[in-house]
Design a protein around this motif. Structure first.
Motif, PDB file in Angstrom:
ATOM      1  N   VAL A 256      28.130  42.651  30.373  1.00 45.37           N
ATOM      2  CA  VAL A 256      27.441  41.738  29.452  1.00 45.37           C
ATOM      3  C   VAL A 256      26.657  40.669  30.220  1.00 45.37           C
ATOM      4  CG1 VAL A 256      29.068  42.127  27.581  1.00 45.37           C
ATOM      5  CG2 VAL A 256      29.526  40.307  29.242  1.00 45.37           C
ATOM      6  N   LEU A 257      26.384  40.922  31.498  1.00 45.09           N
ATOM      7  CA  LEU A 257      25.503  40.092  32.333  1.00 45.09           C
ATOM      8  C   LEU A 257      26.081  38.705  32.623  1.00 45.09           C
ATOM      9  CD1 LEU A 257      22.048  40.956  30.691  1.00 45.09           C
ATOM     10  CD2 LEU A 257      23.288  42.179  32.488  1.00 45.09           C
ATOM     11  N   GLN A 258      27.410  38.577  32.570  1.00 43.63           N
ATOM     12  CA  GLN A 258      28.050  37.308  32.924  1.00 43.63           C
ATOM     13  C   GLN A 258      28.462  37.358  34.392  1.00 43.63           C
ATOM     14  OE1 GLN A 258      28.216  34.640  30.856  1.00 43.63           O
ATOM     15  NE2 GLN A 258      27.024  35.898  29.431  1.00 43.63           N
ATOM     16  N   TYR A 259      27.459  37.325  35.261  1.00 43.42           N
ATOM     17  CA  TYR A 259      27.714  37.515  36.683  1.00 43.42           C
ATOM     18  C   TYR A 259      28.540  36.399  37.323  1.00 43.42           C
ATOM     19  CZ  TYR A 259      24.179  41.141  36.124  1.00 43.42           C
ATOM     20  OH  TYR A 259      23.483  42.239  35.693  1.00 43.42           O
ATOM     21  N   PRO A 260      28.296  35.121  37.027  1.00 41.37           N
ATOM     22  CA  PRO A 260      29.127  34.072  37.662  1.00 41.37           C
ATOM     23  C   PRO A 260      30.600  34.182  37.293  1.00 41.37           C
ATOM     24  CG  PRO A 260      27.103  33.130  36.803  1.00 41.37           C
ATOM     25  CD  PRO A 260      27.174  34.530  36.284  1.00 41.37           C
ATOM     26  N   THR A 261      30.891  34.492  36.032  1.00 42.28           N
ATOM     27  CA  THR A 261      32.292  34.649  35.619  1.00 42.28           C
ATOM     28  C   THR A 261      32.931  35.837  36.323  1.00 42.28           C
ATOM     29  OG1 THR A 261      31.719  33.750  33.448  1.00 42.28           O
ATOM     30  CG2 THR A 261      33.829  34.879  33.649  1.00 42.28           C
ATOM     31  N   ALA A 262      32.195  36.947  36.402  1.00 43.34           N
ATOM     32  CA  ALA A 262      32.717  38.124  37.100  1.00 43.34           C
ATOM     33  C   ALA A 262      32.941  37.815  38.576  1.00 43.34           C
ATOM     34  CB  ALA A 262      31.741  39.288  36.944  1.00 43.34           C
ATOM     35  N   ALA A 263      32.009  37.077  39.191  1.00 44.89           N
ATOM     36  CA  ALA A 263      32.156  36.726  40.603  1.00 44.89           C
ATOM     37  C   ALA A 263      33.354  35.813  40.821  1.00 44.89           C
ATOM     38  CB  ALA A 263      30.876  36.049  41.099  1.00 44.89           C
ATOM     39  N   ALA A 264      33.557  34.841  39.918  1.00 45.52           N
ATOM     40  CA  ALA A 264      34.713  33.952  40.045  1.00 45.52           C
ATOM     41  C   ALA A 264      36.014  34.740  39.919  1.00 45.52           C
ATOM     42  CB  ALA A 264      34.642  32.858  38.981  1.00 45.52           C
ATOM     43  N   SER A 265      36.065  35.688  38.987  1.00 43.90           N
ATOM     44  CA  SER A 265      37.260  36.520  38.845  1.00 43.90           C
ATOM     45  C   SER A 265      37.508  37.342  40.102  1.00 43.90           C
ATOM     46  CB  SER A 265      37.103  37.447  37.634  1.00 43.90           C
ATOM     47  OG  SER A 265      36.962  36.715  36.437  1.00 43.90           O
ATOM     48  N   ALA A 266      36.418  37.866  40.693  1.00 42.97           N
ATOM     49  CA  ALA A 266      36.557  38.661  41.913  1.00 42.97           C
ATOM     50  C   ALA A 266      37.065  37.810  43.072  1.00 42.97           C
ATOM     51  CB  ALA A 266      35.211  39.290  42.266  1.00 42.97           C
ATOM     52  N   VAL A 267      36.569  36.592  43.184  1.00 45.06           N
ATOM     53  CA  VAL A 267      37.012  35.696  44.259  1.00 45.06           C
ATOM     54  C   VAL A 267      38.489  35.356  44.096  1.00 45.06           C
ATOM     55  CG1 VAL A 267      36.752  33.381  45.238  1.00 45.06           C
ATOM     56  CG2 VAL A 267      34.723  34.739  44.699  1.00 45.06           C
ATOM     57  N   LEU A 268      38.901  35.063  42.879  1.00 44.00           N
ATOM     58  CA  LEU A 268      40.308  34.729  42.636  1.00 44.00           C
ATOM     59  C   LEU A 268      41.219  35.915  42.946  1.00 44.00           C
ATOM     60  CD1 LEU A 268      39.985  32.697  39.314  1.00 44.00           C
ATOM     61  CD2 LEU A 268      40.487  31.802  41.600  1.00 44.00           C
ATOM     62  N   LEU A 269      40.790  37.109  42.534  1.00 42.58           N
ATOM     63  CA  LEU A 269      41.605  38.290  42.830  1.00 42.58           C
ATOM     64  C   LEU A 269      41.681  38.536  44.331  1.00 42.58           C
ATOM     65  CD1 LEU A 269      43.178  40.762  41.869  1.00 42.58           C
ATOM     66  CD2 LEU A 269      41.010  41.995  41.685  1.00 42.58           C
ATOM     67  N   THR A 270      40.587  38.305  45.044  1.00 44.69           N
ATOM     68  CA  THR A 270      40.589  38.462  46.495  1.00 44.69           C
ATOM     69  C   THR A 270      41.566  37.483  47.146  1.00 44.69           C
ATOM     70  OG1 THR A 270      38.272  39.166  46.461  1.00 44.69           O
ATOM     71  CG2 THR A 270      39.163  38.420  48.570  1.00 44.69           C
ATOM     72  N   LEU A 271      41.589  36.245  46.658  1.00 47.14           N
ATOM     73  CA  LEU A 271      42.518  35.252  47.200  1.00 47.14           C
ATOM     74  C   LEU A 271      43.966  35.656  46.929  1.00 47.14           C
ATOM     75  CD1 LEU A 271      40.707  31.920  46.228  1.00 47.14           C
ATOM     76  CD2 LEU A 271      40.805  33.016  48.470  1.00 47.14           C
ATOM     77  N   VAL A 272      44.227  36.200  45.743  1.00 50.42           N
ATOM     78  CA  VAL A 272      45.580  36.660  45.425  1.00 50.42           C
ATOM     79  C   VAL A 272      45.993  37.790  46.356  1.00 50.42           C
ATOM     80  CG1 VAL A 272      46.995  37.795  43.670  1.00 50.42           C
ATOM     81  CG2 VAL A 272      45.491  35.919  43.019  1.00 50.42           C
ATOM     82  N   LEU A 273      45.086  38.740  46.577  1.00 50.97           N
ATOM     83  CA  LEU A 273      45.400  39.857  47.474  1.00 50.97           C
ATOM     84  C   LEU A 273      45.607  39.384  48.908  1.00 50.97           C
ATOM     85  CD1 LEU A 273      43.046  42.715  46.211  1.00 50.97           C
ATOM     86  CD2 LEU A 273      45.532  42.744  46.309  1.00 50.97           C
ATOM     87  N   VAL A 274      44.777  38.451  49.359  1.00 49.23           N
ATOM     88  CA  VAL A 274      44.941  37.912  50.714  1.00 49.23           C
ATOM     89  C   VAL A 274      46.297  37.226  50.846  1.00 49.23           C
ATOM     90  CG1 VAL A 274      44.093  36.160  52.327  1.00 49.23           C
ATOM     91  CG2 VAL A 274      42.477  37.681  51.185  1.00 49.23           C
ATOM     92  N   ALA A 275      46.714  36.497  49.818  1.00 47.95           N
ATOM     93  CA  ALA A 275      48.012  35.827  49.852  1.00 47.95           C
ATOM     94  C   ALA A 275      49.151  36.848  49.906  1.00 47.95           C
ATOM     95  CB  ALA A 275      48.164  34.928  48.628  1.00 47.95           C
ATOM     96  N   ILE A 276      49.035  37.923  49.119  1.00 44.23           N
ATOM     97  CA  ILE A 276      50.079  38.952  49.120  1.00 44.23           C
ATOM     98  C   ILE A 276      50.162  39.646  50.472  1.00 44.23           C
ATOM     99  CG2 ILE A 276      50.760  41.167  48.119  1.00 44.23           C
ATOM    100  CD1 ILE A 276      49.595  40.199  45.460  1.00 44.23           C
ATOM    101  N   VAL A 277      49.001  40.011  51.019  1.00 45.00           N
ATOM    102  CA  VAL A 277      48.984  40.685  52.319  1.00 45.00           C
ATOM    103  C   VAL A 277      49.519  39.760  53.411  1.00 45.00           C
ATOM    104  CG1 VAL A 277      47.491  41.688  54.080  1.00 45.00           C
ATOM    105  CG2 VAL A 277      47.116  42.243  51.678  1.00 45.00           C
TER     106      VAL A 277
END
Length: 292
Positions: A256-277
């Motif tokens: 639905v072309l909400q790129y900033p929201t999608a990017a923020a979600s991707a960044v947060l998920l990346t931080l969660v994965l980095v913390a788990i690893v």
């Protein structure tokens, strides 16, 4: 005696060795992450356009959404269940191949046989469960024929159970391989000494095999956790749309072309994965275990 190379020449040789890796990582890994990170701070006009600037509106929207918590709980549920089953299956398959198959050539052959299903694509292996788990599938037909159930079990397909089954089928090999490699390095004389000392098989597994396989378990865990948390296709197909994951949320945002929201979600998920690893790596020094 030949003179030792100068430090500057050694540094140049080191950079030359890593330059191919840098040429691959920078444009295909580092640059995309930086683009996503920058887009997460941009504003949107609602029609796919991005307004350069610095705003935390996308992060506020994602973090204050009740849907975000719900999706993370669902994703963690799939991740934990998949990890548990792949660990159990992977550990005992590797244990059997290493300690119960005496012929090393046969063990390697059986190990390679485990990889045969993975010669096909993930999509084909996932869809192959539908004829087995469906209402008219082989499992339901067998249960009906034996009189175990009176009507087909709908929970087998298009449910959370189907999602976990598909994940376990796809990712067990990622647990078998590192655990097999770790167990293969265990000195057999250590096992024989424990047996001579009167240790039971359970004690040998608990006190010797598991501790000396922890590097393989850690690597397998990293593979399984990162793949499950970064996937949405299996959840979408095998749940019939009844379940969702974190990745599916920002996939819909992109749609639905909400790129900033999608990017923020991707960044947060990346931080969660980095913390788990990072947490996994704190429990075991993988480089030391591998070079042991």
């Amino acid at each position: 005696m030949q003179p030792s190379p100068s430090p500057s020449r050694s540094n140049l040789a080191g950079w030359l060795y890593v330059s191919p890796l840098v040429l691959v990582l920078v444009p295909f890994f580092v640059a995309p992450i930086l683009v996503v990170l920058a887009a997460s701070f941009f504003a949107t006009d609602g029609f796919g356009g991005l307004t350069p600037g610095f705003t935390l509106a996308s992060y506020v929207e994602v973090l204050h959404s009740a849907l975000t918590l719900k999706l993370y709980l669902a994703t963690i549920k799939f991740t934990v269940l998949t990890w548990v089953f792949t660990l159990i299956i992977g550990f005992f398959v590797a244990y059997f191949l290493v300690f119960h198959v005496r012929n090393q050539l046969l063990a390697i052959g059986l190990f390679l046989l485990c990889t045969v299903p993975f010669w096909t694509s993930n999509i084909i292996r996932m869809i192959s469960w539908i004829p087995l788990l469906g209402k008219e599938g082989l499992i339901n037909q067998a249960l009906l024929a034996m009189g175990v159930v009176r009507q087909p079990l709908e929970v087998l397909l298009f449910s959370d159970l189907a999602v976990v089954i598909a994940y376990v089928h796809q990712l067990t090999i990622f647990m078998i391989v590192p655990i097999f490699n770790s167990m293969a390095r265990i000195d057999r004389k250590l096992i024989e000494a424990a047996i001579d000392a009167g240790a039971s098989r359970f004690d040998i597994m608990r006190l010797i095999v598991v501790p000396m396989s922890k590097s393989g378990i850690a690597l397998g865990t990293i593979f399984v956790v990162s793949i499950v948390m970064g996937d949405f296709f299996v959840v979408k197909v095998m749940s019939g749309g009844g379940s969702a994951s974190v990745v599916s949320a920002f996939y819909e945002d992109v749609g639905v072309l909400q790129y900033p929201t999608a990017a923020a979600s991707a960044v947060l998920l990346t931080l969660v994965l980095v913390a788990i690893v990072s947490l996994i790596l704190r429990t075991v020094d993988i480089r030391q275990e591998i070079t042991r």
